[in-house]
Design a protein around this motif. Structure first.
Motif, PDB file in Angstrom:
ATOM      1  N   VAL A   1       2.220  13.747   2.228  1.00  0.00           N
ATOM      2  CA  VAL A   1       1.634  12.433   2.553  1.00  0.00           C
ATOM      3  C   VAL A   1       2.464  11.728   3.618  1.00  0.00           C
ATOM      4  O   VAL A   1       1.927  11.165   4.580  1.00  0.00           O
ATOM      5  CB  VAL A   1       1.512  11.564   1.279  1.00  0.00           C
ATOM      6  CG1 VAL A   1       1.122  10.137   1.643  1.00  0.00           C
ATOM      7  CG2 VAL A   1       0.484  12.158   0.326  1.00  0.00           C
TER       8      VAL A   1
ATOM      9  N   ALA B   1       0.645   3.999  -2.811  1.00  0.00           N
ATOM     10  CA  ALA B   1       0.187   5.347  -2.463  1.00  0.00           C
ATOM     11  C   ALA B   1       1.181   6.408  -2.943  1.00  0.00           C
ATOM     12  O   ALA B   1       0.774   7.433  -3.513  1.00  0.00           O
ATOM     13  CB  ALA B   1      -0.023   5.447  -0.951  1.00  0.00           C
TER      14      ALA B   1
ATOM     15  N   ILE C   1      -6.940  11.014   0.592  1.00  0.00           N
ATOM     16  CA  ILE C   1      -5.789  10.140   0.857  1.00  0.00           C
ATOM     17  C   ILE C   1      -4.955  10.709   2.005  1.00  0.00           C
ATOM     18  O   ILE C   1      -4.504   9.973   2.893  1.00  0.00           O
ATOM     19  CB  ILE C   1      -4.929   9.987  -0.408  1.00  0.00           C
ATOM     20  CG1 ILE C   1      -5.714   9.215  -1.491  1.00  0.00           C
ATOM     21  CG2 ILE C   1      -3.614   9.275  -0.096  1.00  0.00           C
ATOM     22  CD1 ILE C   1      -5.007   9.150  -2.836  1.00  0.00           C
TER      23      ILE C   1
ATOM     24  N   TYR D   1     -10.124   9.285  -6.854  1.00  0.00           N
ATOM     25  CA  TYR D   1      -8.745   9.720  -6.625  1.00  0.00           C
ATOM     26  C   TYR D   1      -8.743  11.116  -6.017  1.00  0.00           C
ATOM     27  O   TYR D   1      -8.550  12.127  -6.697  1.00  0.00           O
ATOM     28  CB  TYR D   1      -7.959   9.703  -7.934  1.00  0.00           C
ATOM     29  CG  TYR D   1      -7.796   8.332  -8.538  1.00  0.00           C
ATOM     30  CD1 TYR D   1      -7.511   7.224  -7.728  1.00  0.00           C
ATOM     31  CD2 TYR D   1      -7.926   8.120  -9.910  1.00  0.00           C
ATOM     32  CE1 TYR D   1      -7.348   5.966  -8.276  1.00  0.00           C
ATOM     33  CE2 TYR D   1      -7.766   6.855 -10.460  1.00  0.00           C
ATOM     34  CZ  TYR D   1      -7.481   5.782  -9.637  1.00  0.00           C
ATOM     35  OH  TYR D   1      -7.324   4.533 -10.173  1.00  0.00           O
TER      36      TYR D   1
ATOM     37  N   GLN E   1       0.829  -1.207   0.000  1.00  0.00           N
ATOM     38  CA  GLN E   1       0.000   0.000   0.000  1.00  0.00           C
ATOM     39  C   GLN E   1       0.861   1.253   0.000  1.00  0.00           C
ATOM     40  O   GLN E   1       0.565   2.226  -0.712  1.00  0.00           O
ATOM     41  CB  GLN E   1      -0.924   0.002   1.218  1.00  0.00           C
ATOM     42  CG  GLN E   1      -1.756   1.273   1.323  1.00  0.00           C
ATOM     43  CD  GLN E   1      -2.712   1.248   2.483  1.00  0.00           C
ATOM     44  OE1 GLN E   1      -3.682   0.491   2.475  1.00  0.00           O
ATOM     45  NE2 GLN E   1      -2.451   2.060   3.499  1.00  0.00           N
ATOM     46  N   LYS E   2       1.923   1.265   0.799  1.00  0.00           N
ATOM     47  CA  LYS E   2       2.795   2.439   0.871  1.00  0.00           C
ATOM     48  C   LYS E   2       3.406   2.753  -0.496  1.00  0.00           C
ATOM     49  O   LYS E   2       3.436   3.904  -0.936  1.00  0.00           O
ATOM     50  CB  LYS E   2       3.901   2.208   1.900  1.00  0.00           C
ATOM     51  CG  LYS E   2       4.849   3.379   2.087  1.00  0.00           C
ATOM     52  CD  LYS E   2       5.893   3.056   3.144  1.00  0.00           C
ATOM     53  CE  LYS E   2       6.811   4.252   3.393  1.00  0.00           C
ATOM     54  NZ  LYS E   2       7.608   4.653   2.242  1.00  0.00           N
TER      55      LYS E   2
ATOM     56  N   SER F   1      -4.362   8.978   5.646  1.00  0.00           N
ATOM     57  CA  SER F   1      -2.979   8.790   6.075  1.00  0.00           C
ATOM     58  C   SER F   1      -2.777   9.365   7.478  1.00  0.00           C
ATOM     59  O   SER F   1      -2.051   8.800   8.302  1.00  0.00           O
ATOM     60  CB  SER F   1      -2.013   9.456   5.094  1.00  0.00           C
ATOM     61  OG  SER F   1      -2.095   8.862   3.812  1.00  0.00           O
TER      62      SER F   1
ATOM     63  N   GLU G   1      -3.347   0.169  -9.068  1.00  0.00           N
ATOM     64  CA  GLU G   1      -3.168   0.472  -7.647  1.00  0.00           C
ATOM     65  C   GLU G   1      -4.206  -0.180  -6.748  1.00  0.00           C
ATOM     66  O   GLU G   1      -3.927  -0.517  -5.592  1.00  0.00           O
ATOM     67  CB  GLU G   1      -3.223   1.992  -7.418  1.00  0.00           C
ATOM     68  CG  GLU G   1      -2.096   2.764  -8.049  1.00  0.00           C
ATOM     69  CD  GLU G   1      -2.521   3.443  -9.350  1.00  0.00           C
ATOM     70  OE1 GLU G   1      -3.607   3.090  -9.869  1.00  0.00           O
ATOM     71  OE2 GLU G   1      -1.759   4.289  -9.847  1.00  0.00           O
TER      72      GLU G   1
ATOM     73  N   LEU H   1      -9.609   3.194   2.670  1.00  0.00           N
ATOM     74  CA  LEU H   1      -8.704   3.643   1.612  1.00  0.00           C
ATOM     75  C   LEU H   1      -8.826   2.752   0.378  1.00  0.00           C
ATOM     76  O   LEU H   1      -8.847   3.241  -0.757  1.00  0.00           O
ATOM     77  CB  LEU H   1      -7.273   3.635   2.130  1.00  0.00           C
ATOM     78  CG  LEU H   1      -6.193   4.249   1.225  1.00  0.00           C
ATOM     79  CD1 LEU H   1      -6.552   5.671   0.831  1.00  0.00           C
ATOM     80  CD2 LEU H   1      -4.842   4.224   1.926  1.00  0.00           C
TER      81      LEU H   1
ATOM     82  N   PHE I   1      -4.084  -1.810  -2.583  1.00  0.00           N
ATOM     83  CA  PHE I   1      -4.810  -1.318  -1.415  1.00  0.00           C
ATOM     84  C   PHE I   1      -5.730  -2.401  -0.842  1.00  0.00           C
ATOM     85  O   PHE I   1      -5.845  -2.550   0.375  1.00  0.00           O
ATOM     86  CB  PHE I   1      -5.612  -0.069  -1.786  1.00  0.00           C
ATOM     87  CG  PHE I   1      -4.757   1.137  -2.055  1.00  0.00           C
ATOM     88  CD1 PHE I   1      -4.291   1.924  -1.017  1.00  0.00           C
ATOM     89  CD2 PHE I   1      -4.401   1.483  -3.350  1.00  0.00           C
ATOM     90  CE1 PHE I   1      -3.495   3.039  -1.257  1.00  0.00           C
ATOM     91  CE2 PHE I   1      -3.606   2.592  -3.600  1.00  0.00           C
ATOM     92  CZ  PHE I   1      -3.155   3.371  -2.559  1.00  0.00           C
TER      93      PHE I   1
ATOM     94  N   ILE J   1     -10.045   3.810  -3.584  1.00  0.00           N
ATOM     95  CA  ILE J   1      -9.285   3.561  -4.814  1.00  0.00           C
ATOM     96  C   ILE J   1     -10.047   2.629  -5.755  1.00  0.00           C
ATOM     97  O   ILE J   1     -10.035   2.817  -6.979  1.00  0.00           O
ATOM     98  CB  ILE J   1      -7.899   2.970  -4.478  1.00  0.00           C
ATOM     99  CG1 ILE J   1      -7.160   3.884  -3.497  1.00  0.00           C
ATOM    100  CG2 ILE J   1      -7.069   2.767  -5.743  1.00  0.00           C
ATOM    101  CD1 ILE J   1      -6.983   5.305  -3.968  1.00  0.00           C
TER     102      ILE J   1
END
Length: 422
Positions: A50, A33, A106, A101, A29-30, A110, A169, A92, A173, A96
């Motif tokens: 972020v 993102a 986001i 978006y 995920q990191k 975070s 992506e 999250l 997630f 997505i």
């Protein structure tokens, strides 16, 4: 094998296996993102933002979290934080999957994860002592925990690179959301025998002050935490710029970015395996000094590498230095802090580590916008070298007045320290 000796403890073994899967999802995920934010905005500043919001709660909440955890059942708190983390990951992932978006969304999620982590990380670290049956295996468990985290740092971005280029992506997630299932299963299978928590009549703020006094009056712990603070603020945030290195400097894709993350993870896991094999009597401060110099020098070389394989090699060395540096400090704190103060001492470690990185990430993003990513990474490396030299000079000056400082043994100097704290 001797390197896996702490896995003989059933509770720690369950924790280790569950977290191994979850952390791979976290790194997927990191990676996704960071790539998504930069793909949508092409902004180094937003990359820094972020990272900033996901870690800044640790700066303000960690000391409070340490005092709060010392007053409550750590096992139950860890289950609660994992459930909330799963809910955040689910929100999250849903955003997505629906192709919503929204950068502010986001950033907000975070921030929520950062608040959860301020409690979760401190709780997990302080509970490790109760998970390991043979207390002599605690340093091994800490090192294995770092090995696990850095294996995930290799596998997560590598897997994310494949998934991003093949499916997009959203699968990354969703994978992180599902990765919390084995963690919760492993937690519910544990049989924890924790000491009864005696409810304190003092306010949590009084205990916060007590924790600060304990740290500030212990020259060993405070000097190590200051070194970690400098590194977290001025050196470690270089990683924020890796999407720029991958996409703009080396004209790569999401898979190229995953190579940078995996290279750092490969170096980190090599350092973690070395730390896991350490015997009592090893001077942790010498390891800290050596690894800090390796870390700083590797960043200077990385900043001007013009060939991708060479850049990945220096990225690997940066992982070696960063991992050994933080692991040496973590091990020292957990093996030297008195039990009544352990969670609070660890909370200051989290504050110095995760709490400073977001400020550094924001500054790194702004500096990269101003002088460019290569010059920014070079300055980070030079700063790390200077900070190490200052630390060594400070230690040399303080040693004659306190010959017992920085003992090489992993055992606590109870007589001198307890008398000093009385």
């Amino acid at each position: 094998m001797d390197v896996f000796r702490s896995l003989k403890s059933r509770n720690y073994r369950l924790f280790f296996y569950g977290q191994s899967i979850s952390l791979i999802g976290t790194w997927m995920q990191k990676t996704a993102a960071c790539w998504l934010v930069y793909r949508l905005t092409n902004s180094a500043v937003l990359l820094g933002v972020v990272s900033f919001v996901s870690l800044i709660p640790s700066l303000f909440l960690s000391p409070y979290a340490g005092s709060y955890i010392d007053r409550h059942n750590r096992y139950r708190l860890m289950i609660i934080t994992q459930v909330i983390s799963m809910a955040q990951a689910g929100a999250l992932a849903l955003m997505i999957l629906l192709r919503f978006y929204n950068i502010p969304g986001i950033i907000f999620l975070s921030l929520v994860q950062g608040i959860i982590n301020a409690f979760d990380v401190t709780c997990r670290q302080s509970l490790m002592m109760e998970m390991v049956e043979n207390k002599e295996d605690l340093p091994n468990a800490i090192a294995l925990n770092s090995t696990m985290a850095n294996f995930a740092r290799i596998a997560g971005p590598a897997l994310a690179g494949i998934v991003l280029s093949t499916f997009g992506e959203d699968i990354c997630f969703a994978g992180n959301f599902l990765s919390y299932v084995p963690v919760l299963i492993s937690l519910f299978m544990m049989k924890m025998d924790l000491p009864v928590i005696v409810k304190s009549e003092r306010s949590i703020w009084a205990e916060l002050r007590e924790g600060w006094q304990y740290i500030s009056h212990d020259r060993d712990l405070s000097s190590l935490l200051l070194m970690l603070t400098a590194s977290s603020l001025l050196v470690m945030p270089f990683n924020t710029l890796m999407p720029i290195f991958a996409k703009d400097i080396f004209n790569g894709s999401a898979r190229t970015f995953s190579w940078f993350e995996s290279a750092a993870g490969l170096g980190s896991i090599a350092a973690a395996i070395y730390m896991a094999q350490l015997k009592a009597g090893k001077d942790l401060v010498k390891i800290l000094i050596t690894s800090s110099l390796i870390f700083g020098l590797s960043l200077v070389l990385l900043s001007y590498a013009g060939w991708l394989p060479l850049a990945l090699l220096f990225m690997t060395l940066s992982g070696v230095g960063m991992m050994a540096q933080t692991s040496a400090i973590n091990t020292y704190i957990q093996t030297h802090a008195i039990p009544a103060m352990r969670a609070r001492a660890i909370s200051y470690y989290i504050m110095a580590y995760q709490g400073m990185i977001p400020i550094g990430s924001l500054l790194t993003g702004l500096m990269a916008q101003w002088i460019g990513p290569r010059a920014t990474v070079c300055i980070a490396g030079l700063t790390g070298i200077v900070a190490t030299i200052v630390f060594v000079q400070h230690r040399r000056k303080s040693q004659p007045a306190a010959p017992g400082i920085f003992p090489s043994s992993g055992k606590m100097l109870t007589n001198d320290r307890n008398s000093a704290r009385a």
